[in-house]
Enzyme design. Structure first.
Site, PDB file in Angstrom:
ATOM      1  N   HIS A 279       3.544   0.741  -0.487  1.00  0.00           N
ATOM      2  CA  HIS A 279       4.776   0.136   0.030  1.00  0.00           C
ATOM      3  C   HIS A 279       5.865   0.061  -1.024  1.00  0.00           C
ATOM      4  O   HIS A 279       6.836  -0.675  -0.860  1.00  0.00           O
ATOM      5  CB  HIS A 279       4.489  -1.265   0.584  1.00  0.00           C
ATOM      6  CG  HIS A 279       3.670  -1.238   1.841  1.00  0.00           C
ATOM      7  ND1 HIS A 279       3.026  -2.347   2.327  1.00  0.00           N
ATOM      8  CD2 HIS A 279       3.376  -0.223   2.692  1.00  0.00           C
ATOM      9  CE1 HIS A 279       2.380  -2.019   3.457  1.00  0.00           C
ATOM     10  NE2 HIS A 279       2.565  -0.733   3.688  1.00  0.00           N
TER      11      HIS A 279
ATOM     12  N   GLY B  87      -7.544  -9.551   0.333  1.00  0.00           N
ATOM     13  CA  GLY B  87      -6.294 -10.318   0.414  1.00  0.00           C
ATOM     14  C   GLY B  87      -5.251  -9.712   1.324  1.00  0.00           C
ATOM     15  O   GLY B  87      -4.058  -9.725   1.005  1.00  0.00           O
TER      16      GLY B  87
ATOM     17  N   ASN C 279     -11.570 -11.996   1.587  1.00  0.00           N
ATOM     18  CA  ASN C 279     -10.311 -12.614   2.007  1.00  0.00           C
ATOM     19  C   ASN C 279     -10.460 -14.122   2.120  1.00  0.00           C
ATOM     20  O   ASN C 279     -11.573 -14.622   2.327  1.00  0.00           O
ATOM     21  CB  ASN C 279      -9.882 -12.030   3.371  1.00  0.00           C
ATOM     22  CG  ASN C 279      -8.380 -12.000   3.533  1.00  0.00           C
ATOM     23  OD1 ASN C 279      -7.652 -11.578   2.635  1.00  0.00           O
ATOM     24  ND2 ASN C 279      -7.903 -12.502   4.659  1.00  0.00           N
TER      25      ASN C 279
ATOM     26  N   ASN D  20       0.955  -4.175  -2.189  1.00  0.00           N
ATOM     27  CA  ASN D  20       1.812  -5.060  -2.966  1.00  0.00           C
ATOM     28  C   ASN D  20       2.814  -4.268  -3.787  1.00  0.00           C
ATOM     29  O   ASN D  20       2.541  -3.135  -4.210  1.00  0.00           O
ATOM     30  CB  ASN D  20       0.964  -5.943  -3.891  1.00  0.00           C
ATOM     31  CG  ASN D  20      -0.003  -6.807  -3.093  1.00  0.00           C
ATOM     32  OD1 ASN D  20       0.198  -7.021  -1.908  1.00  0.00           O
ATOM     33  ND2 ASN D  20      -1.069  -7.267  -3.733  1.00  0.00           N
TER      34      ASN D  20
HETATM   35  C1  BV8 Z   1       5.360   3.116   9.512  1.00  0.00           C
HETATM   36  C2  BV8 Z   1       7.763  -4.185   2.185  1.00  0.00           C
HETATM   37  C3  BV8 Z   1       5.899   5.109  10.619  1.00  0.00           C
HETATM   38  C4  BV8 Z   1       7.530  -4.495   0.801  1.00  0.00           C
HETATM   39  C5  BV8 Z   1       6.179  -4.111   3.913  1.00  0.00           C
HETATM   40  C6  BV8 Z   1       0.821   1.368  14.197  1.00  0.00           C
HETATM   41  C7  BV8 Z   1       0.826   2.486  13.364  1.00  0.00           C
HETATM   42  C8  BV8 Z   1       1.880   2.698  12.478  1.00  0.00           C
HETATM   43  C9  BV8 Z   1       2.937   1.788  12.406  1.00  0.00           C
HETATM   44  C10 BV8 Z   1       2.924   0.671  13.216  1.00  0.00           C
HETATM   45  C11 BV8 Z   1       1.875   0.461  14.114  1.00  0.00           C
HETATM   46  N1  BV8 Z   1       2.131  -0.693  14.767  1.00  0.00           N
HETATM   47  C12 BV8 Z   1       3.296  -1.212  14.304  1.00  0.00           C
HETATM   48  C13 BV8 Z   1       3.811  -0.396  13.382  1.00  0.00           C
HETATM   49  C14 BV8 Z   1       5.076  -0.606  12.676  1.00  0.00           C
HETATM   50  C15 BV8 Z   1       4.935  -1.427  11.400  1.00  0.00           C
HETATM   51  C16 BV8 Z   1       3.941  -2.541  11.509  1.00  0.00           C
HETATM   52  O1  BV8 Z   1       2.800  -2.396  11.077  1.00  0.00           O
HETATM   53  N2  BV8 Z   1       4.384  -3.671  12.050  1.00  0.00           N
HETATM   54  C17 BV8 Z   1       3.498  -4.812  12.133  1.00  0.00           C
HETATM   55  C18 BV8 Z   1       4.238  -6.079  11.711  1.00  0.00           C
HETATM   56  C19 BV8 Z   1       2.975  -4.874  13.555  1.00  0.00           C
HETATM   57  N3  BV8 Z   1       4.575  -0.559  10.294  1.00  0.00           N
HETATM   58  C20 BV8 Z   1       5.548   0.109   9.660  1.00  0.00           C
HETATM   59  O2  BV8 Z   1       6.709   0.073   9.982  1.00  0.00           O
HETATM   60  C21 BV8 Z   1       5.131   0.983   8.475  1.00  0.00           C
HETATM   61  N4  BV8 Z   1       5.760   2.245   8.618  1.00  0.00           N
HETATM   62  O3  BV8 Z   1       4.412   2.963  10.193  1.00  0.00           O
HETATM   63  O4  BV8 Z   1       6.173   4.199   9.569  1.00  0.00           O
HETATM   64  C22 BV8 Z   1       6.669   6.346  10.375  1.00  0.00           C
HETATM   65  C23 BV8 Z   1       6.142   7.524  10.870  1.00  0.00           C
HETATM   66  C24 BV8 Z   1       6.843   8.697  10.671  1.00  0.00           C
HETATM   67  C25 BV8 Z   1       8.053   8.675   9.979  1.00  0.00           C
HETATM   68  C26 BV8 Z   1       8.558   7.485   9.490  1.00  0.00           C
HETATM   69  C27 BV8 Z   1       7.863   6.300   9.691  1.00  0.00           C
HETATM   70  C28 BV8 Z   1       5.629   0.418   7.156  1.00  0.00           C
HETATM   71  C29 BV8 Z   1       4.927  -0.830   6.791  1.00  0.00           C
HETATM   72  C30 BV8 Z   1       5.403  -1.311   5.405  1.00  0.00           C
HETATM   73  C31 BV8 Z   1       6.393  -2.398   5.596  1.00  0.00           C
HETATM   74  N5  BV8 Z   1       6.716  -3.017   4.329  1.00  0.00           N
HETATM   75  N6  BV8 Z   1       6.645  -4.715   2.894  1.00  0.00           N
HETATM   76  C32 BV8 Z   1       7.870  -5.891   0.515  1.00  0.00           C
HETATM   77  O5  BV8 Z   1       8.945  -6.372   0.888  1.00  0.00           O
HETATM   78  O6  BV8 Z   1       7.037  -6.484  -0.135  1.00  0.00           O
HETATM   79  S1  BV8 Z   1       4.850  -4.775   4.672  1.00  0.00           S
HETATM   80  C33 BV8 Z   1       4.379  -6.224   3.934  1.00  0.00           C
HETATM   81  O7  BV8 Z   1       3.214  -6.628   4.640  1.00  0.00           O
HETATM   82  C34 BV8 Z   1       3.934  -6.152   2.489  1.00  0.00           C
HETATM   83  O8  BV8 Z   1       3.889  -4.873   1.935  1.00  0.00           O
HETATM   84  C35 BV8 Z   1       2.534  -6.756   2.565  1.00  0.00           C
HETATM   85  O9  BV8 Z   1       1.721  -6.369   1.553  1.00  0.00           O
HETATM   86  C36 BV8 Z   1       2.139  -6.198   3.847  1.00  0.00           C
HETATM   87  C37 BV8 Z   1       0.892  -6.633   4.487  1.00  0.00           C
HETATM   88  O10 BV8 Z   1       0.819  -8.003   4.422  1.00  0.00           O
HETATM   89  P1  BV8 Z   1      -0.404  -8.613   3.587  1.00  0.00           P
HETATM   90  O11 BV8 Z   1      -0.417  -7.990   2.248  1.00  0.00           O
HETATM   91  O12 BV8 Z   1      -1.622  -8.476   4.407  1.00  0.00           O
HETATM   92  O13 BV8 Z   1       0.071 -10.093   3.411  1.00  0.00           O
HETATM   93  P2  BV8 Z   1      -0.107 -11.297   4.443  1.00  0.00           P
HETATM   94  O14 BV8 Z   1       0.694 -12.437   3.939  1.00  0.00           O
HETATM   95  O15 BV8 Z   1       0.108 -10.780   5.834  1.00  0.00           O
HETATM   96  O16 BV8 Z   1      -1.658 -11.655   4.314  1.00  0.00           O
HETATM   97  C38 BV8 Z   1      -2.149 -12.216   3.117  1.00  0.00           C
HETATM   98  C39 BV8 Z   1      -3.649 -12.357   3.320  1.00  0.00           C
HETATM   99  O17 BV8 Z   1      -4.220 -12.830   2.099  1.00  0.00           O
HETATM  100  C40 BV8 Z   1      -4.019 -13.375   4.399  1.00  0.00           C
HETATM  101  O18 BV8 Z   1      -5.049 -12.815   5.195  1.00  0.00           O
HETATM  102  C41 BV8 Z   1      -4.559 -14.573   3.600  1.00  0.00           C
HETATM  103  O19 BV8 Z   1      -5.602 -15.213   4.274  1.00  0.00           O
HETATM  104  C42 BV8 Z   1      -5.066 -13.912   2.353  1.00  0.00           C
HETATM  105  N7  BV8 Z   1      -5.018 -14.763   1.157  1.00  0.00           N
HETATM  106  C43 BV8 Z   1      -4.052 -15.665   0.828  1.00  0.00           C
HETATM  107  N8  BV8 Z   1      -4.371 -16.224  -0.367  1.00  0.00           N
HETATM  108  C44 BV8 Z   1      -5.540 -15.655  -0.785  1.00  0.00           C
HETATM  109  C45 BV8 Z   1      -5.949 -14.731   0.186  1.00  0.00           C
HETATM  110  N9  BV8 Z   1      -7.087 -14.016   0.065  1.00  0.00           N
HETATM  111  C46 BV8 Z   1      -7.829 -14.207  -1.037  1.00  0.00           C
HETATM  112  N10 BV8 Z   1      -7.498 -15.083  -2.019  1.00  0.00           N
HETATM  113  C47 BV8 Z   1      -6.368 -15.818  -1.913  1.00  0.00           C
HETATM  114  N11 BV8 Z   1      -6.048 -16.666  -2.899  1.00  0.00           N
END
Ligand code: BV8
Length: 249
Positions: free
Chosen positions: A129, A196, A222, A112
């Protein structure tokens, strides 16, 4: 050294997992821990990304081609975060208490970009992040605390000639921060707790496997099972503000 009233958390954890000395705990939080504080998650209904395609606002390419949209997206979230109704919830508070009780044996890593962990008194937080309340100089790479809106016409206060600022956020395709520290902590952890997070964004979603490979007990707290649920030894579903305090106490 056990501190004060939070001793129960250690006894509880130690008893539950038969950890001999103070357990080494690594916690990873995602947007779900801040949901009940009023901040949108990313992928739930009406989540952040629904209004915007990720490619539109959270990539270096987006910043290069449409900086105004990217500035607007983060300015809006920075402003929302500072509204009076946005405050840490019981999950943030319980995690801060756990840090006080366990000291150096506790590490909080968050995906976050909000400051709710810090506002709940967590002192040692790794924002892998980036952080919403800061701006990064496009020239020097230095980051500055920044609580107001800024755009392409706002210049870095310490660079000559004037340099543009960008949100101090790790975008898709950019390397998350402090990865060496995180990997080292996961390699030594007794317990890994994911709270979360949907387990959809890497490398954070891969932390559970790394912890597991190094012998840690893995727990998911979660609202609903994440994409990586099968990798966890234990899981509890529910609202973070309820299940996190209950689990840590
Ligand atoms: C990188 C910006 C490499 C900040 C974000 C394999 C390995 C490495 C990389 C990859 C890979 N496969 C794909 C990739 C590329 C990519 C990626 O992962 N893509 C995904 C979509 C497939 N990853 C990247 O690009 C990363 N960089 O790997 O670089 C590299 C290597 C060498 C040199 C250079 C680079 C960078 C990733 C960061 C991206 N930035 N955000 C912002 O704007 O806020 S990511 C974004 O998603 C946020 O940071 C967020 O936190 C994050 C994850 O999401 P979640 O936090 O899980 O949020 P979400 O809504 O998805 O889920 C919420 C959960 O909470 C749900 O499960 C829900 O049920 C639950 N919930 C809801 N309410 C509650 C609750 N639980 C409890 N109580 C509640 N009340």
């Amino acid at each position: 050294m056990v501190h004060g009233q939070s001793g129960g958390q250690i006894r509880n954890i130690r008893w539950r997992y038969k950890v001999r000395e103070l357990p080494r705990i690594v916690v990873l939080t995602g947007a779900g821990v801040s949901a009940e504080s009023g901040l949108k998650t990313f992928r739930d209904n009406n989540g952040l990304w629904e209004q915007h395609r990720v490619e539109e606002v959270a990539t270096p390419e987006a910043f290069a081609t449409n900086p105004a949209l990217v500035y607007r997206f983060y300015n809006a979230r920075r402003e929302q975060l500072q509204q009076p109704e946005i405050a840490p919830n019981a999950a943030h508070i319980a995690l801060a208490e756990c840090e006080k009780a366990l000291g150096d044996n506790f590490l909080l890593v968050t995906q976050n970009v909000d400051d709710l962990h810090e506002r709940a008194s967590s002192e040692c937080v790794i924002h892998m992040h980036g952080q919403l309340l800061s701006a990064r100089c496009c020239q020097s790479g230095k980051s500055h605390v920044w609580k107001t809106s800024f755009d392409a016409d706002t210049h870095c206060p310490c660079c000559k000639p004037p340099a543009r600022l960008r949100p101090n956020i790790v975008w898709f395709g950019e390397m998350p921060l402090r990865m060496e520290d995180i990997i080292s902590a996961l390699s030594n952890a007794d317990i890994f707790i994911a709270i979360g997070t949907s387990g959809q964004v890497y490398p954070a979603a891969g932390f559970v496997q790394l912890a597991k490979d190094n012998g840690a007990r893995t727990i998911e707290l979660n609202l609903q099972p994440s994409d990586t649920i099968t990798l966890f030894d234990e899981s509890k579903q529910g609202l973070a503000s309820e299940i996190v305090p209950a689990f840590l106490r």
